[in-house]
Enzyme design. Structure first.
Site, PDB file in Angstrom:
ATOM      1  N   ASP A  67       0.814  -1.215   0.000  1.00  0.00           N
ATOM      2  CA  ASP A  67       0.000   0.000   0.000  1.00  0.00           C
ATOM      3  C   ASP A  67       0.846   1.264   0.000  1.00  0.00           C
ATOM      4  O   ASP A  67       2.065   1.212   0.207  1.00  0.00           O
ATOM      5  CB  ASP A  67      -0.966  -0.015   1.196  1.00  0.00           C
ATOM      6  CG  ASP A  67      -0.297  -0.420   2.506  1.00  0.00           C
ATOM      7  OD1 ASP A  67       0.943  -0.421   2.572  1.00  0.00           O
ATOM      8  OD2 ASP A  67      -1.023  -0.736   3.465  1.00  0.00           O
ATOM      9  N   ASN A 136      -7.436  -2.972  14.375  1.00  0.00           N
ATOM     10  CA  ASN A 136      -8.841  -3.219  14.010  1.00  0.00           C
ATOM     11  C   ASN A 136      -8.969  -4.395  13.040  1.00  0.00           C
ATOM     12  O   ASN A 136     -10.027  -4.590  12.449  1.00  0.00           O
ATOM     13  CB  ASN A 136      -9.473  -1.952  13.421  1.00  0.00           C
ATOM     14  CG  ASN A 136      -8.796  -1.513  12.124  1.00  0.00           C
ATOM     15  OD1 ASN A 136      -7.910  -2.191  11.622  1.00  0.00           O
ATOM     16  ND2 ASN A 136      -9.212  -0.381  11.596  1.00  0.00           N
ATOM     17  N   HIS A 138      -7.165  -4.844  10.216  1.00  0.00           N
ATOM     18  CA  HIS A 138      -6.898  -4.593   8.796  1.00  0.00           C
ATOM     19  C   HIS A 138      -5.609  -5.272   8.338  1.00  0.00           C
ATOM     20  O   HIS A 138      -4.697  -5.506   9.121  1.00  0.00           O
ATOM     21  CB  HIS A 138      -6.926  -3.095   8.460  1.00  0.00           C
ATOM     22  CG  HIS A 138      -5.764  -2.276   8.913  1.00  0.00           C
ATOM     23  ND1 HIS A 138      -5.905  -1.070   9.558  1.00  0.00           N
ATOM     24  CD2 HIS A 138      -4.423  -2.450   8.786  1.00  0.00           C
ATOM     25  CE1 HIS A 138      -4.717  -0.545   9.804  1.00  0.00           C
ATOM     26  NE2 HIS A 138      -3.804  -1.370   9.353  1.00  0.00           N
ATOM     27  N   GLU A 143      -9.542  -1.914   5.390  1.00  0.00           N
ATOM     28  CA  GLU A 143     -10.167  -1.614   6.675  1.00  0.00           C
ATOM     29  C   GLU A 143     -11.395  -2.504   6.884  1.00  0.00           C
ATOM     30  O   GLU A 143     -11.895  -3.121   5.932  1.00  0.00           O
ATOM     31  CB  GLU A 143     -10.590  -0.139   6.683  1.00  0.00           C
ATOM     32  CG  GLU A 143      -9.420   0.843   6.599  1.00  0.00           C
ATOM     33  CD  GLU A 143      -8.686   1.026   7.924  1.00  0.00           C
ATOM     34  OE1 GLU A 143      -8.555   0.050   8.690  1.00  0.00           O
ATOM     35  OE2 GLU A 143      -8.244   2.153   8.189  1.00  0.00           O
TER      36      GLU A 143
HETATM   37  C1  GLP Z   1      -0.440   0.211   8.617  1.00  0.00           C
HETATM   38  C2  GLP Z   1      -0.100  -0.605   7.375  1.00  0.00           C
HETATM   39  C3  GLP Z   1      -0.304  -2.091   7.606  1.00  0.00           C
HETATM   40  C4  GLP Z   1       0.330  -2.494   8.923  1.00  0.00           C
HETATM   41  C5  GLP Z   1      -0.336  -1.779  10.050  1.00  0.00           C
HETATM   42  C6  GLP Z   1       0.200  -2.147  11.417  1.00  0.00           C
HETATM   43  O1  GLP Z   1      -1.735   0.640   8.679  1.00  0.00           O
HETATM   44  N1  GLP Z   1      -0.840  -0.208   6.226  1.00  0.00           N
HETATM   45  O2  GLP Z   1       0.252  -2.814   6.518  1.00  0.00           O
HETATM   46  O3  GLP Z   1       0.223  -3.887   9.108  1.00  0.00           O
HETATM   47  O4  GLP Z   1      -0.156  -0.391   9.852  1.00  0.00           O
HETATM   48  O5  GLP Z   1       1.329  -1.385  11.686  1.00  0.00           O
HETATM   49  P1  GLP Z   1       2.286  -1.574  12.930  1.00  0.00           P
HETATM   50  O6  GLP Z   1       3.175  -2.703  12.572  1.00  0.00           O
HETATM   51  O7  GLP Z   1       3.021  -0.262  12.999  1.00  0.00           O
HETATM   52  O8  GLP Z   1       1.428  -1.835  14.095  1.00  0.00           O
END
Ligand code: GLP
Length: 261
Positions: A67, A136, A138, A143
């Site tokens: 993304d 959440n 995702h 989402e």
């Molecule tokens: C973002 C990314 C996800 C990732 C998530 C969790 O929203 N788009 O790909 O898995 O955050 O991030 P973290 O590892 O910082 O908790």
């Protein structure tokens, strides 16, 4: 789904790195699906370390990130392009021409998303898709309530995701509201998925993903449909799993089971 529970963060990262390195050693021109977020930072450090130690080369691999924020140029310090450069690409021998991220600053983001989906397919699909998980539930930026049949497209980020990601920006208002993300169906098409979750803040989402109902309200639960999905957890992220004993019996210390199941 293989659920591998490791005693701590360091052990979980090492286990995930083993899986990635083995994939690349077995198929040097593997197509890797890469992820961002705080969880991945120690993993990229570990992979760079193994590369410097001569244990793995990414020279023939191709990568597609999950993304990118809409509205941020690749040079923007909070873009995922910049993150990938700093965290991984600058430290290994991957060919920059074979690294791909959605173009967040495209004048027509949906056209850029369609093009991205086509490029993944032209590359022969993803061999190993790396994933984190949002609190959440995702995956990528899919989402809650994202279609389980979705493809690469524009998504509006939830307030909770923007709040979680605000730490990288100067304020909540500066935190992007839109992103281009590969879809749930795009992710499910990968030949293997490897999701990593560490820390107590992820425990509830992890339990919903593994043991909750298959439901768009928890997009990560779609991995229940995948034939070759592995989840690597540290002890804290595994805290709310009802069947934890079972996973630990099948995969003692996060090792493969005797029968591969
Ligand atoms: C973002 C990314 C996800 C990732 C998530 C969790 O929203 N788009 O790909 O898995 O955050 O991030 P973290 O590892 O910082 O908790």
């Amino acid at each position: 789904m293989k659920v591998l529970i490791l005693p701590d963060l360091q052990a979980a990262i090492a286990r995930a790195a083993d899986i990635i390195v083995k994939t690349v050693q077995t198929k040097p021109d593997a197509v890797l699906g890469l992820a961002t977020g705080g969880t991945m930072l120690p993993l990229y450090d570990e992979l760079a370390h193994r590369h410097r130690a001569g244990k793995v080369s990414f020279a023939s691999t191709t990568s597609f990130n999950l993304d990118e924020y809409i509205g941020l140029s690749p040079e923007h310090p909070c873009s995922y392009h910049h993150y990938m450069q700093q965290a991984f690409f600058d430290h290994v021998d991957i060919d920059p021409a074979r690294t791909h991220l959605p173009k967040g600053d495209a004048s027509d983001p949906q056209a850029a998303a369609d093009d991205y989906e086509a490029r993944i397919s032209d590359a022969g699909g993803i061999d190993l898709q790396l994933l984190g998980i949002g609190q959440n539930g995702h995956i990528g930026f899919n989402e809650p309530t994202a279609s389980l049949g979705s493809r690469t497209r524009i998504k509006t980020l939830t307030r909770s995701t923007r709040e979680a990601n605000q730490r990288y920006f100067r304020s909540f208002d500066e935190t992007p509201q839109y992103a281009i993300t590969t879809g749930v169906a795009t992710i499910l098409e990968s030949r293997k998925c490897l999701l990593i979750a560490t820390g107590a803040a992820k425990a509830e989402a992890v339990a919903r993903m593994i043991e909750g109902p298959l439901a768009a309200v928890c997009p990560a639960s779609a991995l229940q449909l995948h034939k070759r999905a592995t989840v690597v957890l540290d002890a804290e992220a595994a805290e709310q799993l009802a069947l934890r004993d079972y996973y630990e019996t099948v995969h003692p210390d996060g090792r493969e089971s005797a029968f591969g199941g």
